[in-house]
Scaffold this active site. Structure first.
Site, mmCIF file in Angstrom:
data_model
loop_
_atom_site.group_PDB
_atom_site.id
_atom_site.type_symbol
_atom_site.label_atom_id
_atom_site.label_comp_id
_atom_site.label_asym_id
_atom_site.label_seq_id
_atom_site.Cartn_x
_atom_site.Cartn_y
_atom_site.Cartn_z
ATOM 1 N N SER A 142 0.845 -1.186 0.000
ATOM 2 C CA SER A 142 0.000 0.000 0.000
ATOM 3 C C SER A 142 0.882 1.238 0.000
ATOM 4 C CB SER A 142 -0.867 0.008 1.269
ATOM 5 O OG SER A 142 -1.419 1.295 1.491
ATOM 6 N N TYR A 155 -0.884 -0.883 10.198
ATOM 7 C CA TYR A 155 -1.064 -1.205 8.773
ATOM 8 C C TYR A 155 0.167 -0.782 7.965
ATOM 9 C CZ TYR A 155 -3.572 -1.182 4.237
ATOM 10 O OH TYR A 155 -3.985 -1.405 2.941
ATOM 11 N N ALA A 158 3.045 -3.097 8.645
ATOM 12 C CA ALA A 158 2.867 -4.377 7.944
ATOM 13 C C ALA A 158 3.160 -4.219 6.456
ATOM 14 C CB ALA A 158 1.440 -4.885 8.140
ATOM 15 N N ILE A 188 -8.513 2.842 -3.358
ATOM 16 C CA ILE A 188 -9.261 2.046 -4.328
ATOM 17 C C ILE A 188 -10.668 1.797 -3.770
ATOM 18 C CG2 ILE A 188 -9.257 -0.123 -5.650
ATOM 19 C CD1 ILE A 188 -6.737 1.639 -6.192
HETATM 20 P P1 NDP Z 1 -11.552 -5.907 1.220
HETATM 21 O O1 NDP Z 1 -11.784 -5.615 2.658
HETATM 22 O O2 NDP Z 1 -12.508 -5.395 0.210
HETATM 23 O O3 NDP Z 1 -11.377 -7.502 1.005
HETATM 24 C C1 NDP Z 1 -10.531 -8.199 1.827
HETATM 25 C C2 NDP Z 1 -10.405 -9.613 1.359
HETATM 26 O O4 NDP Z 1 -9.428 -10.285 2.182
HETATM 27 C C3 NDP Z 1 -11.672 -10.420 1.493
HETATM 28 O O5 NDP Z 1 -11.713 -11.370 0.439
HETATM 29 C C4 NDP Z 1 -11.506 -11.113 2.835
HETATM 30 O O6 NDP Z 1 -12.271 -12.319 2.965
HETATM 31 C C5 NDP Z 1 -10.031 -11.430 2.802
HETATM 32 N N1 NDP Z 1 -9.402 -11.609 4.103
HETATM 33 C C6 NDP Z 1 -9.361 -10.752 5.148
HETATM 34 N N2 NDP Z 1 -8.685 -11.303 6.177
HETATM 35 C C7 NDP Z 1 -8.277 -12.520 5.774
HETATM 36 C C8 NDP Z 1 -7.576 -13.582 6.386
HETATM 37 N N3 NDP Z 1 -7.097 -13.479 7.638
HETATM 38 N N4 NDP Z 1 -7.364 -14.717 5.693
HETATM 39 C C9 NDP Z 1 -7.830 -14.846 4.417
HETATM 40 N N5 NDP Z 1 -8.509 -13.882 3.781
HETATM 41 C C10 NDP Z 1 -8.741 -12.736 4.452
HETATM 42 O O7 NDP Z 1 -10.061 -5.351 0.934
HETATM 43 P P2 NDP Z 1 -9.465 -4.615 -0.358
HETATM 44 O O8 NDP Z 1 -9.853 -5.343 -1.571
HETATM 45 O O9 NDP Z 1 -9.732 -3.175 -0.240
HETATM 46 O O10 NDP Z 1 -7.896 -4.803 -0.087
HETATM 47 C C11 NDP Z 1 -7.165 -5.893 -0.640
HETATM 48 C C12 NDP Z 1 -5.694 -5.666 -0.354
HETATM 49 O O11 NDP Z 1 -5.296 -4.437 -0.931
HETATM 50 C C13 NDP Z 1 -5.363 -5.570 1.130
HETATM 51 O O12 NDP Z 1 -4.113 -6.151 1.384
HETATM 52 C C14 NDP Z 1 -5.292 -4.073 1.353
HETATM 53 O O13 NDP Z 1 -4.485 -3.765 2.456
HETATM 54 C C15 NDP Z 1 -4.690 -3.616 0.054
HETATM 55 N N6 NDP Z 1 -4.926 -2.216 -0.251
HETATM 56 C C16 NDP Z 1 -6.201 -1.747 -0.399
HETATM 57 C C17 NDP Z 1 -6.394 -0.413 -0.695
HETATM 58 C C18 NDP Z 1 -7.752 0.170 -0.896
HETATM 59 O O14 NDP Z 1 -7.847 1.406 -1.064
HETATM 60 N N7 NDP Z 1 -8.819 -0.587 -0.903
HETATM 61 C C19 NDP Z 1 -5.258 0.520 -0.820
HETATM 62 C C20 NDP Z 1 -3.973 -0.090 -0.641
HETATM 63 C C21 NDP Z 1 -3.824 -1.417 -0.378
HETATM 64 P P3 NDP Z 1 -13.850 -12.268 3.414
HETATM 65 O O15 NDP Z 1 -14.619 -11.761 2.245
HETATM 66 O O16 NDP Z 1 -14.174 -13.682 3.759
HETATM 67 O O17 NDP Z 1 -13.912 -11.356 4.591
#
Ligand code: NDP
Length: 247
Positions: A142, A155, A158, A188
């Site tokens: 990120s 965060y 990490a 995003i």
């Molecule tokens: P969402 O919250 O929309 O989705 C998270 C996903 O991760 C879900 O599929 C969830 O499963 C799964 N998940 C969460 N915890 C676990 C776990 N312990 N084990 C397995 N699966 C897990 O997140 P985003 O799509 O927004 O983010 C995706 C990645 O991108 C993350 O790493 C985030 O930090 C990074 N990111 C996002 C940004 C943003 O603006 N959105 C910006 C920068 C980085 P379930 O559906 O079952 O809960």
């Protein structure tokens, strides 16, 4: 199609960025397994979208912070596909708060999922990828990991750690034909950012040179390229997808 006959695993593939990556991989010819934490409805919807594209899909409930669970689920992926070409460590959570008031449990939960989770997955596919002398590992970091962010010490720590992990793994595996790169999204549109207060959202968009948030598909497009044979000489790189926010 860039990923024909490839087998991919995306953690957190049921929603948001991970789902877009899974779907774009499938559109480009890959069979896709994904891990999710517990949202069954989202997992089934993502699974249907992938299979409707004519690709094989394996949706597995697996907490990436639990090494034993990761070991078990990863073995199922290898059994189903017979190999793994592409690993995307995307699963992530936030537990925001100022350092002074942050609970240790919230610090640990974010480090365990966002950083240690990737370590667990890489360990599972390290030897299988080494043996076939090819592979692609993508870690979704990120801009918070690059620039820091007030209220996100856990965060950002990490995500910065994930960059160190990426470069170290890239150096360990480069001679074996395996690349490891990090993708750093900015703001995003996903469930994660939908939870932001309106004022924070407005301030964030105001700071982005492109004056808009990104779409998950805009992150996925880069992942397709990095996962493909076309990106064979790129490793240890961190690429921002942030509308210019962090330049
Ligand atoms: P969402 O919250 O929309 O989705 C998270 C996903 O991760 C879900 O599929 C969830 O499963 C799964 N998940 C969460 N915890 C676990 C776990 N312990 N084990 C397995 N699966 C897990 O997140 P985003 O799509 O927004 O983010 C995706 C990645 O991108 C993350 O790493 C985030 O930090 C990074 N990111 C996002 C940004 C943003 O603006 N959105 C910006 C920068 C980085 P379930 O559906 O079952 O809960």
């Amino acid at each position: 199609m860039l990923l024909e006959q490839k087998a991919a695993l995306v953690t957190g593939g049921s929603r948001g960025i991970g789902r877009a990556i899974s779907v774009e991989f499938a559109k480009n010819g890959a069979d896709v397994a994904f891990f999710y934490a517990g949202n069954e409805d989202a997992a089934r919807a993502a699974e249907s979208e992938i299979t409707a594209l004519g690709r094989r899909c394996l949706a597995l409930r697996c907490d990436v912070s639990d090494e034993a669970a990761v070991k078990e689920a990863s073995a199922k992926v290898l059994e189903a596909f017979g190999k793994l070409d592409i690993l995307v460590n995307n699963a992530g959570v936030v537990r925001d708060g100022l350092v002074l008031s942050m609970k240790e449990a919230d610090y640990d939960a974010v480090l365990d999922t966002n950083l240690k989770g990737a370590f667990h997955l890489i360990r599972q596919f390290y030897s299988p990828m080494m043996k076939k002398r090819s592979g692609r590992i993508l870690n979704i970091t990120s801009v918070s990991g690059l620039a820091g962010n007030a209220g996100q010490a856990n965060y950002a720590a990490a995500k910065a750690g994930l960059i160190g992990l990426t470069k170290s793994v890239a150096k360990e595996l480069a001679a074996r034909g395996i690349t490891c790169n990090a993708v750093a999204p900015g703001f995003i549109e996903t469930d994660m950012t939908a939870a932001l207060p309106e004022k924070t959202r407005e301030a964030a968009v105001g700071a982005i040179p492109m004056k808009r948030m990104g779409a998950p598909e805009e992150v996925a497009a880069l992942c397709v390229f990095l996962a493909s044979d076309a990106a064979s000489y790129i490793t240890g790189e961190v690429i921002r997808v942030d509308g210019g926010l962090c330049m």
